[in-house]
Structures are given as C-alpha cells and as structure tokens.
Design a protein around this motif. Sequence first.
Motif, PDB file in Angstrom:
ATOM      1  N   THR A 244       0.860  -1.178   0.000  1.00 51.77           N
ATOM      2  CA  THR A 244       0.000   0.000   0.000  1.00 51.77           C
ATOM      3  C   THR A 244       0.898   1.230   0.000  1.00 51.77           C
ATOM      4  O   THR A 244       1.957   1.223   0.608  1.00 51.77           O
ATOM      5  CB  THR A 244      -0.896   0.005   1.256  1.00 51.77           C
ATOM      6  N   GLY A 245       0.478   2.260  -0.697  1.00 52.00           N
ATOM      7  CA  GLY A 245       1.326   3.447  -0.784  1.00 52.00           C
ATOM      8  C   GLY A 245       1.637   4.034   0.584  1.00 52.00           C
ATOM      9  O   GLY A 245       0.803   4.003   1.500  1.00 52.00           O
ATOM     10  N   ASN A 246       2.843   4.606   0.719  1.00 49.84           N
ATOM     11  CA  ASN A 246       3.257   5.202   1.990  1.00 49.84           C
ATOM     12  C   ASN A 246       2.329   6.339   2.409  1.00 49.84           C
ATOM     13  O   ASN A 246       2.025   6.500   3.589  1.00 49.84           O
ATOM     14  CB  ASN A 246       4.694   5.719   1.882  1.00 49.84           C
ATOM     15  N   ARG A 247       1.881   7.127   1.428  1.00 44.04           N
ATOM     16  CA  ARG A 247       1.001   8.253   1.766  1.00 44.04           C
ATOM     17  C   ARG A 247      -0.307   7.739   2.360  1.00 44.04           C
ATOM     18  O   ARG A 247      -0.829   8.306   3.324  1.00 44.04           O
ATOM     19  CB  ARG A 247       0.732   9.098   0.524  1.00 44.04           C
ATOM     20  N   ARG A 248      -0.837   6.665   1.782  1.00 44.83           N
ATOM     21  CA  ARG A 248      -2.094   6.112   2.288  1.00 44.83           C
ATOM     22  C   ARG A 248      -1.927   5.564   3.696  1.00 44.83           C
ATOM     23  O   ARG A 248      -2.788   5.733   4.556  1.00 44.83           O
ATOM     24  CB  ARG A 248      -2.590   5.019   1.342  1.00 44.83           C
ATOM     25  N   MET A 249      -0.786   4.895   3.953  1.00 43.74           N
ATOM     26  CA  MET A 249      -0.561   4.319   5.278  1.00 43.74           C
ATOM     27  C   MET A 249      -0.368   5.409   6.335  1.00 43.74           C
ATOM     28  O   MET A 249      -0.889   5.310   7.450  1.00 43.74           O
ATOM     29  CB  MET A 249       0.647   3.389   5.251  1.00 43.74           C
TER      30      MET A 249
ATOM     31  N   LEU B 100      -3.332  15.472   6.870  1.00 41.27           N
ATOM     32  CA  LEU B 100      -3.693  14.638   5.721  1.00 41.27           C
ATOM     33  C   LEU B 100      -3.400  15.353   4.403  1.00 41.27           C
ATOM     34  O   LEU B 100      -3.202  14.704   3.372  1.00 41.27           O
ATOM     35  CB  LEU B 100      -5.175  14.266   5.784  1.00 41.27           C
TER      36      LEU B 100
ATOM     37  N   ARG C 137       1.941  15.081   0.245  1.00 41.04           N
ATOM     38  CA  ARG C 137       2.353  15.004  -1.161  1.00 41.04           C
ATOM     39  C   ARG C 137       3.862  14.882  -1.311  1.00 41.04           C
ATOM     40  O   ARG C 137       4.350  14.395  -2.330  1.00 41.04           O
ATOM     41  CB  ARG C 137       1.850  16.232  -1.922  1.00 41.04           C
TER      42      ARG C 137
ATOM     43  N   ASP D 262       5.631   7.562  -2.630  1.00 37.35           N
ATOM     44  CA  ASP D 262       4.604   6.565  -2.352  1.00 37.35           C
ATOM     45  C   ASP D 262       5.165   5.151  -2.283  1.00 37.35           C
ATOM     46  O   ASP D 262       4.551   4.277  -1.666  1.00 37.35           O
ATOM     47  CB  ASP D 262       3.511   6.632  -3.419  1.00 37.35           C
TER      48      ASP D 262
ATOM     49  N   GLY E 158      -1.556   8.470   6.139  1.00 33.38           N
ATOM     50  CA  GLY E 158      -2.854   9.099   6.311  1.00 33.38           C
ATOM     51  C   GLY E 158      -3.780   8.267   7.194  1.00 33.38           C
ATOM     52  O   GLY E 158      -4.496   8.809   8.045  1.00 33.38           O
ATOM     53  N   ALA E 159      -3.744   6.936   7.020  1.00 33.58           N
ATOM     54  CA  ALA E 159      -4.558   6.061   7.867  1.00 33.58           C
ATOM     55  C   ALA E 159      -4.118   6.157   9.320  1.00 33.58           C
ATOM     56  O   ALA E 159      -4.950   6.124  10.236  1.00 33.58           O
ATOM     57  CB  ALA E 159      -4.452   4.619   7.372  1.00 33.58           C
TER      58      ALA E 159
END
Length: 386
Positions: A53-58, A157, A161, A165, A60-61
């Motif tokens: 899973t992308g680093n940004r998504r992790m 969040l 950018r 990722d 953010g979660a």
Amino acid sequence: MLFGALQAFYGPAIPALREEFGLSPSAAGLALSAHFVGGVGGVLVFDRLYGRTGNRRMLGASYLLMALGAAGFALAPNWPLALAAALLAGCGFGGLDYGLNQLFAVGFGHRSTAMLNILNAHFGIGAVLGPALIGAVGAEHYPVVFLVFALANLPLLFCLRGVRDRPPQPPQGRAAGEVSGAAARALRSVLAVFVVLYVLHVGIEAGVGGWEPTHLESVGHSAGIAATATSVYWLMMTVGRFLVAPLALRFSPQAIITVSCAGMTVCLLLAAVPDLAPFAYAGVGLFIAPVFPTGLPWLHRAAPHARRAGALVIAASLTGGVVAGPSLGKVIEWSGVRAVPLLLAAVSAACLAATLWLTRATRTKPATRTKPATRTKPATRTGPVT
C-alpha cells in the motif's frame, strides 16, 4: 510534536480518569498500556503493508486512527470504551512510529541519522509540552485536550504530497532468499542483538522516567526537586537529539551509540551518590537521547535485505516500555529503591556490551589491494566515437 504529545497526555489525566470512572491507580494506568499494545499492533500492520500500500495512504490512515482514537477516548461514556479508544489511537501511533522512522531512515541517504535525531527531538518537544498543556487547562478538562488533538491531526492529511509513495529499490546484490546459510545465521544474530539493545535501552529510558522521582525522594530530596529533575531528564533527551544531529554528519552511528552507552552507564553510577543524583539523571537523558534514532540507519546498513528489521526493533522498543515498569518494580521490591541507579547501570553496561559486539559484527572488511594494471598504449582512433 503531536505524536509525542499523545503518549504524554495519559499520565497527567489519571486523577480525572480515576474520579470520573471510579478507578484504582493500576486500572487507570491501563490506558497507557492499551496505547502501547495498540502501538505494537500498528507497527506490525504497517510493516505487513509496507511496499504494498502506498506510503502516503498508510501515513494518512495512521493520522486518522490517532484522531478517531483520541476523540473516542475523550467522549467515551464508560471505561471499557475508553480503553478500546486508547487501543485504536495506539494503532495509529504505532503505524506512525514505524512509518516515519522507516521513511526517514531510508529517505535521506547519508543525512538519515541526523534527520532521525531531529525527528525524534520534535517528538520529545511534544512529550514535554503535552503534560504542561494538561496541567494548564486542568486534568478534569482532559476531554477537551484530546478533542483538540484529534482535530489538529486532520490538516496533516493534506501535507503528504512530499512523501514518496513507494520505497526505494534495495541495493544491488544477492536477494534475501539467496543469502548463504552462514550469512543468514550471522544476520539473525545481528538482528537479535539489535532487538536486545533496543529493549534494554528503552527499559532504561522508561525506568529512569518512572522511578527517578521515587529514588530522589528516598535519598533526601524534596518532592518538588524530584519532579523538576524528572522534567529536566526528559528535556535533556530532546536537547541531546538536537545536539547529535550535526555530529551524525561527521561520526558513524556505532561511534555515537558507543559513546552514548558509556556515558549513560557512568551517569547512572554517579546517580547512586545522593548529592549528584539530580544532575546525573540529567546526564542520562543527554546520553540516551541518540540511541533510538541513530540505531535505525545503522541497522538498515547492516541488514539492507532484511526488510522487517526496522519493524522488529521498533516493536521491541514499544514492548520494552511495557515490560520495563513491572519488571523493574519486582527487582526493586527485593533490593530497595536506593538500588535503582545501580540496577539501571547494570542494564546500561549490557547495552554497551551489545553495541561493542554489533560494532565488531557489522564492521565491513577492507577491500583486498590488487596490483595495479600495466599501463598500455592507447589505441589509435580510426573513426568516430559512438
């Protein structure tokens, strides 16, 4: 800073938690334990998904989990729900702990050690300001502080950018599955000793933070001096990381950690002298400061193919914080509070021994000198260079 503040909110809120939910001191302390248990879970989940899973998504979660958990803790109508919310916030805490340290360890090249120390220094700033904030508004208003913390996470969040990722490709060479049996055994030994180093050093960190006030009062210092000295100890940890950041550009991680372990061992021995104890504990904070952030780049260079190595040592550090309190308490029941600095000095000496072993085990062998090639006459150019 928010990340550091969250961990520090629970302790000052304990009096209000006890009054609101009718808890004993040990039951109220379960909030911090739930936070750390969730932290270990967050580290393991983030590690499992790292690279998929992308680093940004992790990241953010993780921010969202911390925000939801903090808000749930503030609004919980009963203690079981409050513990569940602390566990949820801890999951976000652990994911962020692993995620940021992992990304800083691999993302800044030769500056990673310096940047990790700066990152963890800001964690320390939050840990110092968190209790001060609870004290300023009053422990009975802890729900307001947790709600403001939850809201403060949300703008982060929109600040992801700049995070790549996907992780960078591992260095060229044998794949992890192609490592020889002897090399694999050596790698497992190195990882095991790194885990030991992290568990022990976090045990010292938590042990001093938890037992310094009790020890100082037992040797004749007032409660006010004991509380102030403990605050100075945490402050010196933050100062130490800022001071080490420029040194990390000139000295190797193993040299910095060796000096740190030797220094905190000496300071803990001096803390057994009553008149010197408050100053010696401040020295412990200064010397222990670089160990956690400086060890991670060393680990990544020593085991570049062991992707889960960072997760192991970070989870070990969180586990060390959970285990240190009751383990040290049992030993103190047998030896007495006055033996606290000597007990911790023995643990610090074990950290120094582990560091020296790792320095020897991860030392790269110099390349074999070869006879310089015989100089030959350059070939005559007969056409255009392609």
